[in-house]
Scaffold this motif. Structure first.
Motif, PDB file in Angstrom:
ATOM      1  N   UNK A 187     -17.552   6.341   0.505  1.00  0.00           N
ATOM      2  CA  UNK A 187     -17.340   6.905  -1.112  1.00  0.00           C
ATOM      3  C   UNK A 187     -16.424   6.580  -2.265  1.00  0.00           C
ATOM      4  N   UNK A 188     -15.791   5.468  -1.517  1.00  0.00           N
ATOM      5  CA  UNK A 188     -14.925   4.760  -2.227  1.00  0.00           C
ATOM      6  C   UNK A 188     -15.953   3.798  -2.674  1.00  0.00           C
ATOM      7  N   UNK A 189     -17.190   2.706  -2.160  1.00  0.00           N
ATOM      8  CA  UNK A 189     -17.878   2.219  -3.132  1.00  0.00           C
ATOM      9  C   UNK A 189     -19.168   2.574  -3.708  1.00  0.00           C
ATOM     10  N   UNK A 190     -19.310   3.622  -3.442  1.00  0.00           N
ATOM     11  CA  UNK A 190     -20.487   4.616  -3.896  1.00  0.00           C
ATOM     12  C   UNK A 190     -20.130   4.605  -5.416  1.00  0.00           C
ATOM     13  N   UNK A 191     -19.065   4.999  -5.508  1.00  0.00           N
ATOM     14  CA  UNK A 191     -18.400   5.036  -7.254  1.00  0.00           C
ATOM     15  C   UNK A 191     -17.304   4.240  -7.844  1.00  0.00           C
ATOM     16  N   UNK A 224      -8.738   8.279  -9.733  1.00  0.00           N
ATOM     17  CA  UNK A 224      -8.102   7.175  -8.584  1.00  0.00           C
ATOM     18  C   UNK A 224      -8.614   5.639  -9.308  1.00  0.00           C
ATOM     19  N   UNK A 225      -9.709   5.939  -9.681  1.00  0.00           N
ATOM     20  CA  UNK A 225     -10.751   4.411  -9.863  1.00  0.00           C
ATOM     21  C   UNK A 225     -10.049   4.579 -10.988  1.00  0.00           C
ATOM     22  N   UNK A 226     -10.299   5.554 -12.403  1.00  0.00           N
ATOM     23  CA  UNK A 226     -10.244   5.553 -13.403  1.00  0.00           C
ATOM     24  C   UNK A 226      -9.142   4.728 -13.556  1.00  0.00           C
ATOM     25  N   UNK A 257      -7.452   1.362  -4.774  1.00  0.00           N
ATOM     26  CA  UNK A 257      -8.092   2.133  -4.517  1.00  0.00           C
ATOM     27  C   UNK A 257      -6.912   3.613  -3.353  1.00  0.00           C
ATOM     28  N   UNK A 258      -7.748   2.689  -1.680  1.00  0.00           N
ATOM     29  CA  UNK A 258      -7.337   2.770  -0.885  1.00  0.00           C
ATOM     30  C   UNK A 258      -5.933   3.321  -0.871  1.00  0.00           C
ATOM     31  N   UNK A 259      -4.866   2.152  -1.612  1.00  0.00           N
ATOM     32  CA  UNK A 259      -3.192   2.259  -1.566  1.00  0.00           C
ATOM     33  C   UNK A 259      -3.088   3.169  -2.070  1.00  0.00           C
ATOM     34  N   UNK A 260      -3.709   3.666  -3.569  1.00  0.00           N
ATOM     35  CA  UNK A 260      -3.256   4.772  -4.025  1.00  0.00           C
ATOM     36  C   UNK A 260      -3.570   5.887  -3.046  1.00  0.00           C
ATOM     37  N   UNK A 261      -4.846   6.417  -2.522  1.00  0.00           N
ATOM     38  CA  UNK A 261      -4.716   7.293  -2.162  1.00  0.00           C
ATOM     39  C   UNK A 261      -4.422   7.819  -0.308  1.00  0.00           C
ATOM     40  N   UNK A 299     -14.130  -9.726  -6.200  1.00  0.00           N
ATOM     41  CA  UNK A 299     -12.578  -9.087  -6.656  1.00  0.00           C
ATOM     42  C   UNK A 299     -13.172  -7.280  -6.199  1.00  0.00           C
ATOM     43  N   UNK A 300     -14.517  -7.510  -5.593  1.00  0.00           N
ATOM     44  CA  UNK A 300     -14.617  -5.890  -4.862  1.00  0.00           C
ATOM     45  C   UNK A 300     -13.488  -5.448  -4.028  1.00  0.00           C
ATOM     46  N   UNK A 301     -13.204  -6.230  -3.341  1.00  0.00           N
ATOM     47  CA  UNK A 301     -12.694  -6.202  -2.997  1.00  0.00           C
ATOM     48  C   UNK A 301     -11.360  -5.680  -3.165  1.00  0.00           C
ATOM     49  N   UNK A 302     -10.815  -6.279  -3.947  1.00  0.00           N
ATOM     50  CA  UNK A 302      -9.240  -6.022  -4.084  1.00  0.00           C
ATOM     51  C   UNK A 302      -9.700  -4.946  -5.014  1.00  0.00           C
ATOM     52  N   UNK A 303      -9.941  -4.494  -5.925  1.00  0.00           N
ATOM     53  CA  UNK A 303     -10.428  -2.491  -6.166  1.00  0.00           C
ATOM     54  C   UNK A 303     -10.232  -1.756  -5.322  1.00  0.00           C
TER      55      UNK A 303
END
Ligand code: ADP
Ligand code: MG
Length: 484
Positions: free
Chosen positions: A473-477, A431-433, A461-465, A453-457
Motif C-alpha cells: 500500500x505504501x508503494x502504491x500511494x 504519514x507520506x504527506x 514511512x515504515x519508520x513513521x508507522x 531515493x524511493x527506497x528512502x521514502x
C-alpha cells in the motif's frame, strides 16, 4: 561427477559397490517369536531357537518375508517366486548355531534399480544386484570384564535384508546419496527404520580404482560402517591408499579391511585368500519360499507413494521447484507436513516457509519434526496472515520465532503485540504527506532522476508507522505523490 585421483601416471577412477544390511521392521525375529526392541537389557530377548538349543527348529516369520518383498517392489526389483534359505557355516562366539541362515544362490529379490540425485542436479541410475534375507548374529562385548568376552544374544536371529548394489557408484558423494535414498525408500515403505546409530542400517563398502576405460580393479571391502560420514571418509582413504600402491608399481590384495574412525584409516582384517569356505548348503529345517502372483500383486497394491513419484507429483501438480520438491520428499514426515500446510494454500509460499524459517527454527530450538512445537496447521495459519495482508513477511518471521518459543498461535501473538499491519490508506497517506513535506530537497532530487531515493521514502514511512504499514500500500500511494 565421479571422484578422480590424479597420480603421476595419470587419472584414476574410483569404483564403489555397497552391501547394505537393513534390519527388517518386525516385532519378532526371522525364525523365532522373540522381541526385537532396541535397547533392551542384555540377553532378555533370546528364545531357545536364538540360543541354538539342541533340537530347536526355526519357523519363518511371514511378516519379515512380506517386508522383504515390499522392499524389493520399492526398489523396482524382480521378486523371485522361488527362493531358498541356506546355511552359511562359520564358528564365532556370538553365533551359537555355528552357522548363519542366509540366502545364497536363490535370493528372495533379484535385480532392480534406484535413482540418485547429486548436488548439481545430475541423476544417476544405480543397479541393485539382489536383496536377500538373513539372520543377524549376537554381539561380543569386550569391555565389561577384565579377562573375559561376554556375549549378548538379543540380536541373534533378528531379520536383516542384505541389499547389494552393482559397482556403479563413482564417488563418496554418490555412495552417501545412495545410502540416503535407500534409507528414504525403506522408511517410506515402513520396512526398516533406517536408524544408523542404532545399527538398523549399516554398510559394507567395496572400493577399487582403475584407469579410465580399464577393466574393474581388485577391490577391498570395509565392513559395518554405520554413518554417512564414515562411509565417505573410508572411501577417500581407501581409494588413495590403493592409488599409492599401484603408482608405486604394487598390486592390490583383495581383502577385508577395518575402517578405524578414530585414526581415519583402514587396516587389514583378513585377506580373501584365507577367506572362510562357508560351505553353503540349503537349510534342511526350512522349506523354500514360494509365492504366487496374487501374493505379490497384493503387496504391490498396498505400496505407498514413494519419494520419486511424490517428487514428480509435487513438481507437476503443485508447481514447486525441482530443488524444493527434492528437499520436501526426502523424509516422508516432511512431505506429509508440507501437504497439510500447502492444502488450500499457495504451495510455493508454503514450501519456502517450511524449508526456510520453519526448518531454521526447528534447528535453533533443537527440535525435530516429530516433536515440533509448531504444527502444520499453526504454520498454515501464520502463512494465511501474510497472504491476506494482516502482517508483513518480516513481521511473520518474528511471529514464527515467538510461536516456537511460547507455543502460542500466530493470531494470539499478533493481537497481543499489536503487530497488525496498517493497510488503512488514510493513515498511510497522512504519514507520506508529512514525510514529503519534511524532505522537499530529496523530492527534488528524486524528480531529477535519482530513482534510488524511493527506497528512502518507503523506509521513512515504515519508520513513521512503527514498521506496520503494508509495504504494498505504501508503494502504491507513494509513487504518484513523488512523481507529482
Ligand atoms: P562377495 O560375494 O565376495 O561379497 P560380490 O560379487 O557379491 O562379492 O560383490 C560384493 C560387492 O562388491 C557388490 O556390492 C559389488 O558391487 C562390489 N564390487 C564387486 N566388484 C567390485 C570392484 N571391482 N570394485 C568395487 N566394488 C566391487
Ligand atoms: Mg559380500
Amino acid at each position: 561427477m565421479g571422484m578422480i585421483i590424479q597420480g603421476a601416471t595419470g587419472d584414476w577412477e574410483v569404483v564403489i559397490g555397497l552391501e547394505v544390511h537393513a534390519q527388517v521392521s518386525s516385532n519378532s525375529k526371522l525364525f523365532s517369536g522373540s522381541a526385537t526392541e532396541y535397547g533392551a537389557d542384555q540377553n532378555t530377548q533370546v528364545s531357545f531357537v536364538d540360543a541354538a538349543m539342541p533340537g530347536m527348529l526355526p519357523v519363518i516369520n511371514e511378516m519379515a518375508v512380506e517386508q522383504a518383498v515390499r522392499t524389493g517392489l520399492g526398489l523396482k526389483a524382480k521378486i523371485n517366486k522361488y527362493s531358498v534359505f541356506d546355511r552359511k557355516n562359520y564358528f564365532y562366539a556370538d553365533l551359537p548355531q555355528g552357522y548363519q541362515i542366509s540366502q545364497f544362490l536363490q535370493p528372495i529379490v533379484g535385480e532392480g534399480t534406484m535413482t540418485i540425485e547429486l548436488k548439481d542436479g545430475e541423476i544417476r541410475e544405480i543397479g541393485i544386484t539382489r536383496l536377500h534375507l538373513e539372520q543377524d548374529a549376537g554381539k561380543s562385548i569386550h569391555d565389561q570384564h577384565p579377562s573375559m568376552t561376554l556375549v549378548d544374544l538379543n540380536r541373534s536371529g533378528v531379520a536383516l535384508m542384505e541389499i547389494v548394489s552393482e559397482p556403479d557408484l563413482r564417488s563418496p558423494e554418490e555412495a552417501a546419496a545412495y545410502v540416503k535414498k535407500l534409507r528414504s525408500i525403506v522408511r517410506y515403505l515402513g520396512t526398516c527404520d533406517g536408524n544408523m546409530d542404532e545399527g538398523s542400517m549399516r554398510a559394507d563398502v567395496n572400493v577399487s580404482v582403475r584407469k579410465f576405460g580399464d577393466e574393474l580393479g581388485t577391490r577391498c571391502e570395509m565392513k559395518n560402517l554405520n554413518s554417512m560420514r564414515f562411509i565417505q571418509q573410508a572411501i577417500v582413504y581407501e581409494a588413495n591408499r590403493q592409488v599409492d600402491i599401484l603408482e608405486a608399481g604394487g598390486k592390490i590384495k583383495q581383502e577385508t579391511r577395518l575402517y578405524d574412525s578414530v585414526k581415519g584409516e583402514t587396516r587389514s582384517m583378513r585377506s580373501k585368500e584365507e577367506a572362510h569356505d562357508y560351505r553353503y548348503f540349503p537349510d534342511p529345517d526350512l522349506l523354500p519360499l514360494q509365492f504366487d502372483d496374487a501374493y505379490i500383486e497384493k503387496i504391490k497394491a498396498d505400496l505407498p507413494e514413494l519419494p520419486d513419484e511424490k517428487k514428480a507429483r509435487f513438481i507437476k501438480e503443485l508447481k514447486i521447484s525441482d530443488y524444493d520438491a527434492g528437499v520436501l520428499v526426502a523424509e516422508k514426515e516432511v512431505a506429509d507436513f508440507f501437504e497439510v500446510v500447502a492444502k488450500g494454500r499457495d504451495a510455493k509460499l508454503s514450501a519456502n516457509w517450511i524449508i526456510g524459517d520453519f526448518f531454521g527454527n526447528l534447528k535453533r530450538t533443537s527440535n525435530t519434526l516429530s516433536n515440533t512445537p509448531v504444527s502444520a496447521d499453526s504454520l498454515g495459519a501464520l502463512i494465511d496472515l501474510v497472504k491476506d495482508g494482516t502482517i508483513s513477511n518480516r513481521t511473520a518471521k518474528e511471529v514464527l520465532e515467538e510461536m516456537f518459543d511460547t507455543g502460542k498461535d500466530a493470531a494470539a501473538i499478533v493481537d497481543e503485540k499489536g503487530l497488525k499491519q496498517v493497510s488503512d490508506t488514510g493513515a498511510i497517506e497522512a504519514a507520506i504527506d508529512t514525510i514529503i513535506a519534511a524532505n522537499l530537497d530529496k523530492v527534488e532530487q528524486y524528480r531529477g532522476g535519482k530513482d534510488k531515493l524511493l527506497g528512502f521514502f518507503v523506509g521513512q514511512v515504515m519508520k513513521a508507522t512503527g514498521g506496520k504499514a503494508n509495504p504494498g500500500v505504501v508503494n502504491q500511494l507513494l509513487k504518484p505523490k513523488l512523481d507529482g
